[in-house]
Design a protein around this motif. Structure first.
Motif, mmCIF file in Angstrom:
data_model
loop_
_atom_site.group_PDB
_atom_site.id
_atom_site.type_symbol
_atom_site.label_atom_id
_atom_site.label_comp_id
_atom_site.label_asym_id
_atom_site.label_seq_id
_atom_site.Cartn_x
_atom_site.Cartn_y
_atom_site.Cartn_z
ATOM 1 N N VAL A 193 0.830 -1.206 0.000
ATOM 2 C CA VAL A 193 0.000 0.000 0.000
ATOM 3 C C VAL A 193 0.864 1.255 0.000
ATOM 4 N N GLU A 194 1.935 1.243 0.773
ATOM 5 C CA GLU A 194 2.825 2.407 0.796
ATOM 6 C C GLU A 194 3.473 2.647 -0.562
ATOM 7 N N ALA A 195 3.848 1.557 -1.253
ATOM 8 C CA ALA A 195 4.445 1.703 -2.583
ATOM 9 C C ALA A 195 3.439 2.302 -3.562
ATOM 10 N N VAL A 196 2.201 1.818 -3.490
ATOM 11 C CA VAL A 196 1.158 2.345 -4.373
ATOM 12 C C VAL A 196 0.858 3.801 -4.029
ATOM 13 N N TRP A 197 0.796 4.095 -2.740
ATOM 14 C CA TRP A 197 0.560 5.472 -2.289
ATOM 15 C C TRP A 197 1.641 6.396 -2.850
ATOM 16 N N GLY A 198 2.900 5.952 -2.792
ATOM 17 C CA GLY A 198 3.985 6.772 -3.319
ATOM 18 C C GLY A 198 3.870 6.996 -4.822
ATOM 19 N N LEU A 199 3.496 5.945 -5.554
ATOM 20 C CA LEU A 199 3.316 6.092 -6.998
ATOM 21 C C LEU A 199 2.215 7.088 -7.335
ATOM 22 N N PRO A 224 5.859 13.383 -20.648
ATOM 23 C CA PRO A 224 7.178 13.265 -20.014
ATOM 24 C C PRO A 224 7.056 12.678 -18.607
ATOM 25 N N GLY A 225 7.738 11.590 -18.372
ATOM 26 C CA GLY A 225 7.717 10.960 -17.058
ATOM 27 C C GLY A 225 6.705 9.855 -16.900
ATOM 28 N N SER A 226 5.735 9.773 -17.810
ATOM 29 C CA SER A 226 4.690 8.756 -17.644
ATOM 30 C C SER A 226 5.238 7.351 -17.908
ATOM 31 N N ALA A 227 6.172 7.223 -18.852
ATOM 32 C CA ALA A 227 6.739 5.900 -19.136
ATOM 33 C C ALA A 227 7.503 5.364 -17.922
ATOM 34 N N GLU A 228 8.208 6.246 -17.229
ATOM 35 C CA GLU A 228 8.941 5.818 -16.035
ATOM 36 C C GLU A 228 7.978 5.341 -14.944
ATOM 37 N N LEU A 229 6.882 6.089 -14.761
ATOM 38 C CA LEU A 229 5.890 5.686 -13.768
ATOM 39 C C LEU A 229 5.231 4.365 -14.150
#
Length: 497
Positions: free
Chosen positions: A16-22, A381-386
């Motif tokens: 959950v924390e990983a998803v929250w960070g994303l 820009p940046g969406s591919a990284e996410l």
């Protein structure tokens, strides 16, 4: 089997924390896009909200009846003008309250009328097609851990409408009870659509298949519920079904609801009918029309018989009178036996074990689905990284690996024998995610016993994971089990129970 207060041993908080960070990284990325940020904030909010469980299925599959049976009150359906359908959300609340959300008006409060067995929502003045959603807040224990969603039918003549309903079900719900009358191929194709996205393929299983209206199987004979359970078990062993559904259950919502709402006067009428010799009464139970219009030799008038048919259906009347004859000689006993035979108890236990106990994983899955949709719909820009970070979470999160293994274990794909498959399923949380359930303890046990059981299981499955003679899928499945055992040991070492 799960003890009160037992935490999940799979470190769901980390996921959950990983998803929250994303999601927060995505909010920063799309800060100048109000539509995208609105969607992302909604995904963040639902991480803190109760689990959303949709009850979906084709026309006349018993969606509203099953929802009523789960809640133990007659609150569904909320019916619109000319059969208009919409999504109805049932949430916990301090008092009965309903709000309408439409396509062209601000939210409006609706009149809620309470009845002896539930409530009715007044939709006078609303035209067909105006309403999109109705949120009903209702004080009941059944809604303290989840929100139930009564959906429009997902099959029908309008293909575009079907697709739109299914898209909303998969987008808005964290888990789905999909109702089918016979498990036909068209229903399975609907479930397959849940796997179209990358998230759906990586974490595909958030559904249970329910053979609803189980009392009608085989023409509604007195053994219909038993036949339906046998059919559900056969489907459960089918790898094609197992890949789509965490479980397959048979349940008669009508019989289960009757058991929960049976009144003293209804029991008295059933007891009076049960006094009639079985051969004589059976002649009147061949059809609803004969039961209503005939004159069985019992002091039960036509109005009482009509009420019994409405509450139980013809099958339910047959079953209830048989049960009264064979020992259910009080309303309490008859109610309990009707609930048990309906399959409702098993359904509620499965919802608790496979949905509520895994709610953090399922809500994280929903948030990743929403994030993936935003990133693919509005690349920049940046969406591919996410998107790459999303895929890494999906590939590496042990919670999703457990769900995938549970789905694989439904069939014979891994090649484990029945005993090994049952142990693997239990250790990865198929019988409940708490320590006691995973390790096969029904009640509280000393920590050293839990530790010993977890350690022994880890060594057994580590040997299988390292065995070069086993096929690669078996070794990978064993690795998932080993990681679950290591999670249990880590929880025990930290003083968890």
């Amino acid at each position: 089997m799960r003890t009160a207060g037992t935490p999940d041993v799979t470190a769901e908080a980390t996921l959950v924390e990983a998803v929250w960070g994303l999601l927060h990284r995505a909010l920063q990325l799309y800060r100048d896009d109000p539509r995208a940020t609105g969607r992302l904030r909604g995904e963040l909010a639902r991480l803190e909200q109760p689990l959303r469980v949709a009850i979906a299925g084709p026309w006349r599959s018993g969606r509203s009846t099953l929802l009523n049976a789960i809640m133990g009150e007659e609150v569904a359906p909320v019916e619109g003008a000319d059969g208009d359908t919409f999504f109805t959300w049932y949430e916990d609340g301090e008092r009965p309250h309903a709000t309408a959300y439409s396509t062209g008006h601000p939210p409006q409060d609706l009149t809620v009328v309470k009845s002896a067995t539930g409530m009715r929502v007044d939709l006078v003045g609303w035209r067909a097609g105006e309403l999109r959603d109705i949120v009903v807040r209702w004080p009941t224990r059944a809604l303290r851990q989840l929100t139930l969603i009564d959906t429009p039918p997902v099959t029908g003549p309008d293909e575009h409408g079907r697709a739109a309903v299914l898209d909303r079900v998969l987008r808005d719900a964290d888990a789905v009870l999909y109702l089918t009358r016979d498990g036909r191929a068209s229903d399975l194709r609907v479930l397959t659509a849940a796997r179209d996205s990358a998230t759906g393929q990586a974490a595909p299983v958030n559904m249970m298949l329910v053979l609803s209206r189980a009392d009608e199987v085989g023409g509604g004979r007195v053994d219909a519920l038993l036949t339906a359970r046998q059919l559900a078990r056969r489907m459960h062993r089918d790898p094609a079904v197992g890949a789509l559904s965490l479980n397959v259950l048979a349940c008669s919502g009508l019989v289960g609801l009757a058991g929960r709402l049976l009144t003293g006067s209804e029991f008295a009428a059933l007891a009076e009918l049960a006094r009639v010799p079985r051969a004589e009464l059976e002649a009147y139970l061949l059809s609803a029309e004969r039961f209503l219009r005939g004159e069985p030799p019992a002091r039960v008038d036509a109005a009482q018989r009509a009420a019994l048919l409405d509450r139980l259906g013809l099958f339910g009347v047959r079953l209830a009178t048989t049960l009264v004859r064979t020992g259910c000689d009080s309303r309490t006993k008859l109610s309990a036996e009707l609930i048990r035979r309906s399959g409702l108890t098993e359904l509620r236990e499965s919802v608790s074990r496979l949905f509520i106990d895994r709610q953090e994983t399922l809500k994280a899955r929903s948030a990743l689905v929403g994030l993936e949709e935003v990133l693919r719909a509005e690349p920049g820009p940046g969406s591919a990284e996410l998107l790459g970070s999303t895929e890494r979470i999906l590939a590496g999160a042990h919670e999703f690996q457990e769900l995938r293994l549970l789905a694989t274990l439904r069939g014979a794909g891994l090649g484990f024998d029945a005993e090994l498959a049952a142990e693997a399923r239990r250790l990865v949380g198929g019988d409940g995610v708490g320590l006691a359930a995973r390790l096969g303890f029904e009640h509280d046990a000393p920590a050293h016993e839990l530790w010993q059981a977890a350690a022994e299981a880890r060594w057994r499955w580590r040997d299988r994971a390292d065995d070069p003679l086993l096929r690669l899928p078996q070794r990978r499945g064993a690795q998932v089990v080993v990681r679950s055992c290591e999670g249990m040991l880590a929880t025990l070492a930290a003083g968890g129970r």
